[in-house]
Scaffold this motif. Sequence first.
Motif, PDB file in Angstrom:
ATOM      1  N   GLU A  95      -2.899   9.325   4.102  1.00 22.24           N
ATOM      2  CA  GLU A  95      -3.701   8.563   3.143  1.00 22.24           C
ATOM      3  C   GLU A  95      -3.054   7.213   2.843  1.00 22.24           C
ATOM      4  O   GLU A  95      -3.733   6.193   2.726  1.00 22.24           O
ATOM      5  CB  GLU A  95      -3.877   9.361   1.847  1.00 22.24           C
ATOM      6  CG  GLU A  95      -4.821  10.554   1.977  1.00 22.24           C
ATOM      7  CD  GLU A  95      -6.213  10.153   2.413  1.00 22.24           C
ATOM      8  OE1 GLU A  95      -6.733   9.142   1.909  1.00 22.24           O
ATOM      9  OE2 GLU A  95      -6.781  10.835   3.285  1.00 22.24           O
ATOM     10  N   GLN A  96      -1.720   7.194   2.734  1.00 20.88           N
ATOM     11  CA  GLN A  96      -1.031   5.932   2.446  1.00 20.88           C
ATOM     12  C   GLN A  96      -1.156   4.956   3.607  1.00 20.88           C
ATOM     13  O   GLN A  96      -1.383   3.763   3.412  1.00 20.88           O
ATOM     14  CB  GLN A  96       0.452   6.200   2.134  1.00 20.88           C
ATOM     15  CG  GLN A  96       0.667   6.884   0.790  1.00 20.88           C
ATOM     16  CD  GLN A  96       2.032   6.577   0.208  1.00 20.88           C
ATOM     17  OE1 GLN A  96       2.469   5.431   0.168  1.00 20.88           O
ATOM     18  NE2 GLN A  96       2.711   7.612  -0.256  1.00 20.88           N
ATOM     19  N   VAL A  97      -1.029   5.473   4.829  1.00 20.06           N
ATOM     20  CA  VAL A  97      -1.132   4.600   5.992  1.00 20.06           C
ATOM     21  C   VAL A  97      -2.559   4.080   6.151  1.00 20.06           C
ATOM     22  O   VAL A  97      -2.778   2.928   6.528  1.00 20.06           O
ATOM     23  CB  VAL A  97      -0.669   5.343   7.271  1.00 20.06           C
ATOM     24  CG1 VAL A  97      -0.958   4.509   8.518  1.00 20.06           C
ATOM     25  CG2 VAL A  97       0.818   5.643   7.184  1.00 20.06           C
ATOM     26  N   LYS A  98      -3.557   4.909   5.840  1.00 20.45           N
ATOM     27  CA  LYS A  98      -4.957   4.482   5.933  1.00 20.45           C
ATOM     28  C   LYS A  98      -5.238   3.293   5.026  1.00 20.45           C
ATOM     29  O   LYS A  98      -6.082   2.451   5.322  1.00 20.45           O
ATOM     30  CB  LYS A  98      -5.881   5.650   5.573  1.00 20.45           C
ATOM     31  CG  LYS A  98      -6.155   6.610   6.712  1.00 20.45           C
ATOM     32  CD  LYS A  98      -6.978   7.795   6.272  1.00 20.45           C
ATOM     33  CE  LYS A  98      -8.371   7.414   5.852  1.00 20.45           C
ATOM     34  NZ  LYS A  98      -9.177   8.582   5.440  1.00 20.45           N
ATOM     35  N   LYS A  99      -4.531   3.213   3.898  1.00 17.35           N
ATOM     36  CA  LYS A  99      -4.722   2.098   2.966  1.00 17.35           C
ATOM     37  C   LYS A  99      -4.334   0.766   3.598  1.00 17.35           C
ATOM     38  O   LYS A  99      -4.770  -0.297   3.164  1.00 17.35           O
ATOM     39  CB  LYS A  99      -3.894   2.306   1.694  1.00 17.35           C
ATOM     40  CG  LYS A  99      -4.372   3.458   0.817  1.00 17.35           C
ATOM     41  CD  LYS A  99      -3.446   3.609  -0.381  1.00 17.35           C
ATOM     42  CE  LYS A  99      -3.798   4.828  -1.228  1.00 17.35           C
ATOM     43  NZ  LYS A  99      -2.831   5.022  -2.331  1.00 17.35           N
ATOM     44  N   MET A 100      -3.467   0.816   4.617  1.00 17.40           N
ATOM     45  CA  MET A 100      -3.007  -0.408   5.264  1.00 17.40           C
ATOM     46  C   MET A 100      -4.063  -1.018   6.168  1.00 17.40           C
ATOM     47  O   MET A 100      -3.949  -2.162   6.582  1.00 17.40           O
ATOM     48  CB  MET A 100      -1.733  -0.126   6.072  1.00 17.40           C
ATOM     49  CG  MET A 100      -0.534   0.227   5.219  1.00 17.40           C
ATOM     50  SD  MET A 100       0.860   0.795   6.210  1.00 17.40           S
ATOM     51  CE  MET A 100       1.225  -0.669   7.177  1.00 17.40           C
ATOM     52  N   GLY A 101      -5.108  -0.237   6.498  1.00 22.03           N
ATOM     53  CA  GLY A 101      -6.164  -0.750   7.360  1.00 22.03           C
ATOM     54  C   GLY A 101      -6.346   0.113   8.582  1.00 22.03           C
ATOM     55  O   GLY A 101      -5.645   1.103   8.778  1.00 22.03           O
ATOM     56  N   PRO A 102      -7.304  -0.255   9.459  1.00 19.16           N
ATOM     57  CA  PRO A 102      -7.556   0.509  10.678  1.00 19.16           C
ATOM     58  C   PRO A 102      -6.295   0.646  11.526  1.00 19.16           C
ATOM     59  O   PRO A 102      -5.534  -0.320  11.688  1.00 19.16           O
ATOM     60  CB  PRO A 102      -8.622  -0.323  11.402  1.00 19.16           C
ATOM     61  CG  PRO A 102      -9.298  -1.095  10.316  1.00 19.16           C
ATOM     62  CD  PRO A 102      -8.220  -1.388   9.304  1.00 19.16           C
ATOM     63  N   ASN A 111       0.782  -1.243   0.000  1.00 18.61           N
ATOM     64  CA  ASN A 111       0.000   0.000   0.000  1.00 18.61           C
ATOM     65  C   ASN A 111       0.813   1.292   0.000  1.00 18.61           C
ATOM     66  O   ASN A 111       0.246   2.359  -0.238  1.00 18.61           O
ATOM     67  CB  ASN A 111      -0.930   0.019   1.222  1.00 18.61           C
ATOM     68  CG  ASN A 111      -1.984  -1.063   1.165  1.00 18.61           C
ATOM     69  OD1 ASN A 111      -2.916  -0.987   0.385  1.00 18.61           O
ATOM     70  ND2 ASN A 111      -1.817  -2.089   1.964  1.00 18.61           N
ATOM     71  N   ILE A 112       2.107   1.200   0.288  1.00 15.66           N
ATOM     72  CA  ILE A 112       2.905   2.424   0.381  1.00 15.66           C
ATOM     73  C   ILE A 112       3.914   2.497  -0.755  1.00 15.66           C
ATOM     74  O   ILE A 112       4.663   1.554  -1.002  1.00 15.66           O
ATOM     75  CB  ILE A 112       3.619   2.505   1.745  1.00 15.66           C
ATOM     76  CG1 ILE A 112       2.570   2.659   2.855  1.00 15.66           C
ATOM     77  CG2 ILE A 112       4.595   3.671   1.793  1.00 15.66           C
ATOM     78  CD1 ILE A 112       3.129   2.724   4.249  1.00 15.66           C
ATOM     79  N   ASP A 113       3.913   3.597  -1.445  1.00 18.22           N
ATOM     80  CA  ASP A 113       4.811   3.826  -2.566  1.00 18.22           C
ATOM     81  C   ASP A 113       6.241   4.005  -2.044  1.00 18.22           C
ATOM     82  O   ASP A 113       6.523   4.921  -1.262  1.00 18.22           O
ATOM     83  CB  ASP A 113       4.360   5.083  -3.325  1.00 18.22           C
ATOM     84  CG  ASP A 113       5.153   5.299  -4.604  1.00 18.22           C
ATOM     85  OD1 ASP A 113       6.373   5.528  -4.500  1.00 18.22           O
ATOM     86  OD2 ASP A 113       4.552   5.261  -5.690  1.00 18.22           O
ATOM     87  N   ALA A 114       7.159   3.131  -2.475  1.00 16.75           N
ATOM     88  CA  ALA A 114       8.532   3.141  -1.961  1.00 16.75           C
ATOM     89  C   ALA A 114       9.260   4.445  -2.285  1.00 16.75           C
ATOM     90  O   ALA A 114       9.997   4.995  -1.451  1.00 16.75           O
ATOM     91  CB  ALA A 114       9.306   1.949  -2.534  1.00 16.75           C
ATOM     92  N   ASP A 115       9.084   4.951  -3.503  1.00 14.74           N
ATOM     93  CA  ASP A 115       9.761   6.193  -3.887  1.00 14.74           C
ATOM     94  C   ASP A 115       9.259   7.373  -3.066  1.00 14.74           C
ATOM     95  O   ASP A 115      10.039   8.228  -2.631  1.00 14.74           O
ATOM     96  CB  ASP A 115       9.552   6.475  -5.386  1.00 14.74           C
ATOM     97  CG  ASP A 115      10.267   5.457  -6.266  1.00 14.74           C
ATOM     98  OD1 ASP A 115      11.275   4.892  -5.797  1.00 14.74           O
ATOM     99  OD2 ASP A 115       9.802   5.221  -7.396  1.00 14.74           O
TER     100      ASP A 115
END
Length: 455
Positions: A338-345, A310-314
């Motif tokens: 927003e990127q961390v939210k994609k990982m779940g609650p 879920n997190i863009d490495a670059d």
Amino acid sequence: MAFEGLASRLQNVFGKLKSRGKLTEDDVNEALREVRLALLEADVNFKVVKDFIARIKERAIGQEVMKSFTPGMVVVDIVNKELTALMGGTQAKLARSNRPPTIILMAGLQGAGKTTSTGKLAKYLQKQNHKPLMVAADIYRPAAIKQLQVLGEQLKVPVYAPGADVNPVDIATQGIAHAKEHGHDYVLIDTAGRLHIDEALMEELTKIKEAVQPDEILFVVDAMTGQEAVNVADSFHKQLGLTGVIITKLDNDTRGGAAISVKAVTGCPIKFAATGEKMDALEPFHPERMASRILGMGDVLTLIEKAQANIDADKAKEMERKLRKAEFTFDDFLEQMEQVKKMGPLDQILDMMPGMGKMKDQMKNVKIDEKQMARTAAIVKSMTKEERAKPELLSPTRRKRIAVGSGNTVVEVNRFIKQFEDMRKMMKQFSGMMGNGKKKGGMFGKMGKGGRFPF
């Protein structure tokens, strides 16, 4: 969190055990009594608990523990290994036919989340670059076919649904023919459920099984049903020959006894666990990782997998550079959130971090409300482009305007800005101490004053 009550009890027991230094047989017996009570309270099958405690006791009062320099830690390690073995030992992977399509028959009682789980499994297979087809073979429950079609549209997964007037056995066989014709490599057959086990249900499922010869028969069970869920799974297994189990609502279950008991009682491995309502909230079940989480050791591997997916490495690398040089802006904060939210609650993410279980008391006041995150995002979005880039421009007048625009009070806006500035300063100091930023910071690097996250 799944197993919250059990995890808290066990971590407390083993915390005391590890602090005692040299252990006696009485110490071990006392700890195992507590473990036994904790497992029974978590609704783990009585016989499973009895056998589990016996195995641990046999190993724990042996020479390997009593002669160890860290006996308490050795006992925890033994419990960890036995708990892992109890839940299946290793991950049970989904079957894949040498002659596609792979056929998966979804079974379960009505209300367990079978149709939703069919959609979640299709989403999971999609992510693995497969081309699934869902087959609507539940012609009895009102709106079951429509529900699967809506999920199909949402996920962009085709649904074969000839209608409620067609026999379920014919729907299943025709669905497989349709899959072969259109190049699908997985077929998920959503079958009918009942409020209880009855002859008509089992006869129909048996006929479908004989007609399509599935590679997998997955039983969907609600974890909140507790021990009864295991009994139902056992009945289905004896009549159908299940190949695996999908446990739903594991994120809401504070007992978790079904997940611990199901493999020992039925012999069927848990293959997936649903950890939320969203369609991507279905994870392969890893016994060793779940045991680690229950004992407060975290689940770093799952956390890493979520981050990689879920997190863009670059972007993460650029974020690290900005943190080191205190160039981290409100726009960067919003993007990272927003990127961390994609990982779940967030509470689930925190549970995967080693040692977080020991910090439950300290974290009682920590704010990880998803709604609060939305309110914080509204604050940032109410700023001008220039204000987001240069926090020093945020005068009292501007802050008042931002409060009105975001639906917050001026006090809430001021608190967030202060937390943001504290986080930025702390991350710069932290990266300096670590030697030119060799260790990465991020949103979890700083909790705002008063035990709140800066969002």
